[in-house]
Scaffold this motif. Structure first.
Motif, short mmCIF file in Angstrom:
data_model
loop_
_atom_site.label_atom_id
_atom_site.label_comp_id
_atom_site.label_asym_id
_atom_site.label_seq_id
_atom_site.Cartn_x
_atom_site.Cartn_y
_atom_site.Cartn_z
N GLN A 57 61.95 43.89 36.25
CA GLN A 57 62.67 42.95 37.09
C GLN A 57 63.32 43.69 38.24
O GLN A 57 63.43 44.91 38.22
CB GLN A 57 63.69 42.14 36.28
CG GLN A 57 64.61 42.98 35.44
CD GLN A 57 65.57 42.12 34.62
OE1 GLN A 57 66.74 42.04 34.93
NE2 GLN A 57 65.06 41.48 33.56
N SER A 58 63.75 42.94 39.24
CA SER A 58 64.24 43.57 40.46
C SER A 58 65.59 44.25 40.24
O SER A 58 66.53 43.64 39.73
CB SER A 58 64.37 42.48 41.53
OG SER A 58 64.88 43.03 42.70
N PHE A 59 65.67 45.54 40.58
CA PHE A 59 66.95 46.25 40.60
C PHE A 59 67.10 46.92 41.96
O PHE A 59 66.34 47.84 42.29
CB PHE A 59 67.01 47.31 39.49
CG PHE A 59 67.23 46.74 38.13
CD1 PHE A 59 68.48 46.24 37.77
CD2 PHE A 59 66.20 46.70 37.21
CE1 PHE A 59 68.69 45.71 36.51
CE2 PHE A 59 66.40 46.17 35.95
CZ PHE A 59 67.64 45.67 35.59
N THR A 60 68.04 46.44 42.76
CA THR A 60 68.21 47.00 44.09
C THR A 60 69.58 47.64 44.25
O THR A 60 69.80 48.40 45.19
CB THR A 60 68.06 45.89 45.15
OG1 THR A 60 68.83 44.77 44.74
CG2 THR A 60 66.61 45.48 45.31
N ASP A 127 55.72 46.13 37.26
CA ASP A 127 55.73 47.37 36.50
C ASP A 127 57.11 47.59 35.89
O ASP A 127 58.10 47.68 36.61
CB ASP A 127 55.36 48.54 37.43
CG ASP A 127 54.95 49.78 36.65
OD1 ASP A 127 55.39 49.92 35.49
OD2 ASP A 127 54.20 50.62 37.20
N PRO A 128 57.19 47.68 34.55
CA PRO A 128 58.50 47.84 33.92
C PRO A 128 59.02 49.28 33.95
O PRO A 128 60.18 49.50 33.64
CB PRO A 128 58.24 47.42 32.47
CG PRO A 128 56.79 47.68 32.25
CD PRO A 128 56.11 47.51 33.57
N ASP A 129 58.17 50.23 34.33
CA ASP A 129 58.52 51.64 34.18
C ASP A 129 58.64 52.36 35.52
O ASP A 129 58.08 51.94 36.53
CB ASP A 129 57.44 52.37 33.37
CG ASP A 129 57.15 51.71 32.05
OD1 ASP A 129 58.11 51.48 31.30
OD2 ASP A 129 55.98 51.39 31.79
N GLU B 327 49.83 51.17 37.71
CA GLU B 327 50.97 51.02 36.82
C GLU B 327 51.34 52.38 36.23
O GLU B 327 50.45 53.15 35.86
CB GLU B 327 50.63 50.06 35.68
CG GLU B 327 50.19 48.68 36.14
CD GLU B 327 51.35 47.79 36.55
OE1 GLU B 327 52.20 47.48 35.70
OE2 GLU B 327 51.43 47.42 37.74
N VAL B 328 52.65 52.64 36.10
CA VAL B 328 53.09 53.94 35.61
C VAL B 328 52.64 54.17 34.17
O VAL B 328 52.23 55.27 33.80
CB VAL B 328 54.63 54.07 35.73
CG1 VAL B 328 55.14 55.29 34.96
CG2 VAL B 328 55.04 54.17 37.18
N ARG B 329 52.66 53.11 33.33
CA ARG B 329 52.31 53.33 31.91
C ARG B 329 50.84 53.70 31.74
O ARG B 329 50.44 54.22 30.70
CB ARG B 329 52.65 52.09 31.06
CG ARG B 329 51.80 50.87 31.39
CD ARG B 329 52.29 49.62 30.69
NE ARG B 329 51.46 48.47 31.06
CZ ARG B 329 51.54 47.83 32.22
NH1 ARG B 329 52.42 48.21 33.12
NH2 ARG B 329 50.75 46.81 32.48
N LEU B 330 50.00 53.38 32.73
CA LEU B 330 48.56 53.66 32.61
C LEU B 330 48.17 54.94 33.34
O LEU B 330 47.39 55.74 32.84
CB LEU B 330 47.75 52.49 33.14
CG LEU B 330 48.15 51.12 32.55
CD1 LEU B 330 47.37 50.00 33.21
CD2 LEU B 330 47.93 51.10 31.05
N GLY B 331 48.69 55.13 34.55
CA GLY B 331 48.39 56.35 35.29
C GLY B 331 47.09 56.27 36.05
O GLY B 331 46.26 55.40 35.82
N SER B 332 46.91 57.21 36.98
CA SER B 332 45.77 57.09 37.90
C SER B 332 44.45 57.44 37.22
O SER B 332 43.42 56.87 37.56
CB SER B 332 45.99 57.98 39.12
OG SER B 332 46.14 59.31 38.73
N ALA B 333 44.45 58.35 36.25
CA ALA B 333 43.18 58.72 35.62
C ALA B 333 42.62 57.56 34.79
O ALA B 333 41.44 57.22 34.89
CB ALA B 333 43.36 59.96 34.75
N ALA B 334 43.49 56.93 34.00
CA ALA B 334 43.02 55.80 33.17
C ALA B 334 42.59 54.64 34.06
O ALA B 334 41.67 53.89 33.72
CB ALA B 334 44.12 55.36 32.20
#
Lengths: 185, 566
Positions: A57-60, A127-129, B327-334
């Motif tokens: 979610q949006s965090f600014t 993207d949650p991360d 997406e960060v959880r997947l990464g560019s290689a995957a």
């Protein structure tokens, strides 16, 4: 063709019953045993739903870890990537603007220390991360905005960092970490 | 970076390890042999045969197979058009999504009936849950139809002279009940327990930590995501497909989904070896496909992991590679592995936005679809490869002065003509449609200003990709393209229709004609088709026909973009 019409109609009807009704009903029934009964896992703080576990979610605000840029504005009812091509001049300008804005909010950070995930939009816009590195460059700003020690925030990050065994990417979940951040005094 | 490669190697090896036993299982199913799963599936099949009045032992020749296939597809077309154009008022629509207009419904219907799953709508706002369930139905039955035709061709390749090639409905039903359904239940269950929703409730609203009001789309996603991967369909429940965190919650689900993408296409090759009792031949086919696949995969991983040069020039480090659209959880290689598997197999689901891939990776994704037979879609992938085999047999026969024979059957002018037409159809459709759209855009830049999301060479790539994806029955896209317009809906619909059925009719006709011919036992003068030499020959044919005919177009798009960024 004539002798095929009747079997085709009857076969389609049976397929509708099996694949459109029985199969989804079976998966739906199995979902009752899954987390949150398959209705989407929520995150609850003080008895109120404040988010979805899997969705960003949006965090600014300066006092929170900021997530990645989102082409969808973190609209969880309309996911979208930017679909900008790598050579698009307007897109590269936008990246530059994000960098400038980040540096303005984080005066202690050098440009070359900003990891790319903080200035590029995610695929889903949800993207949650963020990567571990992207969390670390925000520590100074958060410490100042909240008037708490950097060490406390660093400890929090260390506690929340997740490393996948299969791809080795170290990341933190932004919503989860920010909830913990609110609990720090 | 190095650790990211490990995940990919595990995925590939796991797929092959599962595909070998699955291949012999599929072979047994099509042969009508007994399997360990019979006690479960025999009663289910009996229900199908009883209610449809179909006699599975009623064998058909290749023309009867074709008639059965086309009739049932016409019926599906009408059913889907009706639902998509009326779902606004039909039940299971908690979010109040609208019905589709005629052109979008036409495009979506052809797209799902032809196993393409090109989506000019967005799942969250463009279809009701009923619409999603209908599309999911097609994900089963269009995949099974492709597998059934492939089974017919396998039967025709057996060492005997016959016109009888099994029963179409029997192959179709067994592909559904004995292969797609059980695997889908397993994959859907894994997804459920990792957080993919399966509910008929509508959007949920909450107030976020920072105080924004957020609506979250959900729905019966888990059931659809499973079959979208297994049936090389690729049509996602949500707009951003498997990049969406609910559709692909973590790296483990990403592995499961990605294995599902290539599992059945590879298993079909081993099924061929089992049915023909020619394991060496199957390994030759698998070898050629795998070498082609790796040649596309390795440079793509390298390019994505090195990041976007233009961003490096700004002075930003890219430890995770090029992250725009990923997406960060997947990464560019995957994401690279997924991009190449999904385009090689005509699946078309994505876990990263292909429009934002670096130029050469975008090109390799397109090349996967242009060749369209490095594994290929379930069933139809082998049919495409079959065409290349026929051409290779003919050319190598001429080169060494032997009569061109394939598995004991003489290949003559009629079969060669069909093979050549089908092989050239794919480039013809893609290049002429791209030429038409480019001409329209160049001459009416203001009227069609909404088409392209990116300027210059990349904009051209967006159009080229769209038609390549349509013609390969893939369904992924450079999604920046503003494609929900009557022009794109109708033109892509026509391309998908032609490129689905003609490449099915061609190989089916060739196989049917060959099956009728006299069997010539192998002699010293027979061309061996299960050797490495012949593999190289097939590879050369693919390279010349598929890859080189597209080179000029690729030079205008991704290659020019690549050099422009240096």
């Amino acid at each position: 063709m004539k002798q095929n019409i009747l079997p085709a109609i009857r076969l389609t009807l049976v397929c509708i019953i099996v694949f459109m009704v029985i199969y989804p009903a079976l998966i739906w029934a199995l979902a009752k045993a899954a987390p949150a009964k398959g209705e989407g896992e929520t995150v609850i703080v003080n008895g109120k739903v404040v988010g979805y576990k899997l969705e960003g979610q949006s965090f600014t605000a300066d006092q929170y870890f900021n997530g990645r840029p989102s082409a969808a504005g973190y609209n969880a009812a309309g996911s979208s990537g930017s679909n900008k091509g790598p050579s698009n001049a307007d897109y590269l300008k936008e990246v530059q603007t994000r960098i400038d804005s980040f540096l303005a909010h984080n005066p202690t950070v050098q440009k070359e220390d900003i990891p790319s995930d903080l200035v590029t939009a995610s695929g889903s816009g949800l993207d949650p991360d963020i990567s571990l590195k992207a969390a670390l460059v925000q520590v100074d700003r958060i410490a100042k905005a909240r008037s708490i020690s950097k060490e406390a925030i660093m400890a929090l990050i260390q506690h929340h960092v997740e490393k996948s065994v299969f791809n080795g990417i170290e990341k933190i979940n932004v919503l989860k970490t920010n909830i913990e951040l609110d609990k720090l005094k | 970076m190095n650790t990211e490669i490990i995940g990919i190697i595990i995925m590939f090896l796991a797929t092959v390890a599962l595909a070998i036993p699955l291949g012999s299982y599929i072979g047994k199913v099509y042969n009508g042999n007994s399997t360990w799963a019979d006690p479960i599936f025999n009663p289910l099949d009996k229900i199908f045969f009883k209610f449809t009045g179909i006699n599975p032992s009623n064998e058909m020749n290749w023309k009867q197979h074709l008639a059965a296939l086309l009739t049932i597809n016409l019926l599906w077309f009408l059913f889907s058009m009706f639902i998509l154009m009326n779902m606004g008022w039909l039940p299971l629509n908690p979010d109040g999504n609208p019905s589709m207009g005629a052109d979008l419904a036409f495009n979506t219907t052809i797209s799902f009936v032809s196993n393409t799953n090109l989506q000019h709508y967005s799942g969250e706002s463009g279809v009701s849950y009923l619409g999603q369930m209908v599309l999911m139905l097609f994900q089963f039955i269009s995949a099974a139809a492709g597998m059934a035709v492939c089974a017919v061709v396998f039967m025709a390749m057996k060492e005997k002279t016959t016109e009888k090639l099994g029963n179409f409905y029997n192959f179709f039903i067994k592909s559904c009940t004995r292969v797609l359904l059980p695997l889908s239940i397993v994959v859907a269950t894994i997804l459920l327990f990792n957080g993919t929703p399966m509910t008929f409730k509508g959007k949920q609203q909450f107030v976020s930590l920072q105080g924004d009001t957020v609506n979250v789309s959900r729905g019966p996603a888990a059931a659809m995501v499973a079959i979208k991967q297994l049936g090389t369909n690729g049509g996602g429940f949500f707009g951003t497909n498997s990049a969406h965190p609910l559709e692909n919650p973590n790296y483990f689900t990403n592995m499961v989904e990605n294995v599902s993408i290539i599992l059945i296409p590879i298993a079909m090759v081993f099924a061929l070896g089992f049915i023909l009792k020619r394991k060496r031949f199957a390994w030759m086919v698998f070898g050629v496909m795998t070498i082609g696949f790796l040649l596309l995969l390795i440079p793509t991983i390298h390019n994505e992991a090195s990041g976007n040069h233009a961003i490096s020039k700004i002075g930003i480090t890219q430890p995770l590679g090029s992250m725009e659209g990923k997406e960060v959880r997947l990464g560019s290689a995957a994401s690279s592995f997924w991009a190449i598997t999904t385009t090689c197999t005509s699946n078309g689901s994505v876990n990263a936005m292909h429009d934002s891939l670096t130029p050469l990776s975008g090109m390799f994704a397109m090349l996967g679809m242009m060749v369209n037979s490095f594994y290929g879609g379930v069933g139809v992938g082998f049919l495409n490869f079959y065409i290349f085999i026929i051409i290779a047999v003919f050319i190598s026969g001429l080169m060494v002065g032997r009569t061109p024979e394939f598995l004991g059957k003489k290949i003559e002018a009629k079969e060669m003509k069909i093979a050549a037409i089908i092989a050239l159809l794919h480039p013809l459709l893609i290049l002429s449609a791209t030429a038409l759209s480019s001409w329209l855009y160049a001459h009416h830049p203001t009227a069609y200003a909404g088409w392209l999301n990116n300027p210059g060479n990349h904009g051209f790539s967006e159009m080229l990709y769209e038609y390549t994806s349509s013609s390969a029955n893939n369904g992924s896209g450079f999604e920046g393209l503003g494609d929900n317009t009557p022009f794109w809906n109708i033109s892509c619909g026509i391309v998908m229709l032609l490129s689905r059925f003609l490449p099915i009719i061609g190989p089916l006709a060739i196989a049917g004609i060959l099956a009728k011919k006299k069997f010539v036992p192998p002699s010293a003068g027979t061309l061996q088709t299960d050797t490495g030499t012949f593999g190289i020959m097939v590879f050369a044919v693919i390279l010349i026909i598929a890859a080189l005919s597209f080179f000029p177009a690729l030079a205008l798009g991704p290659i020019a973009e690549y050099f422009g960024m240096r």
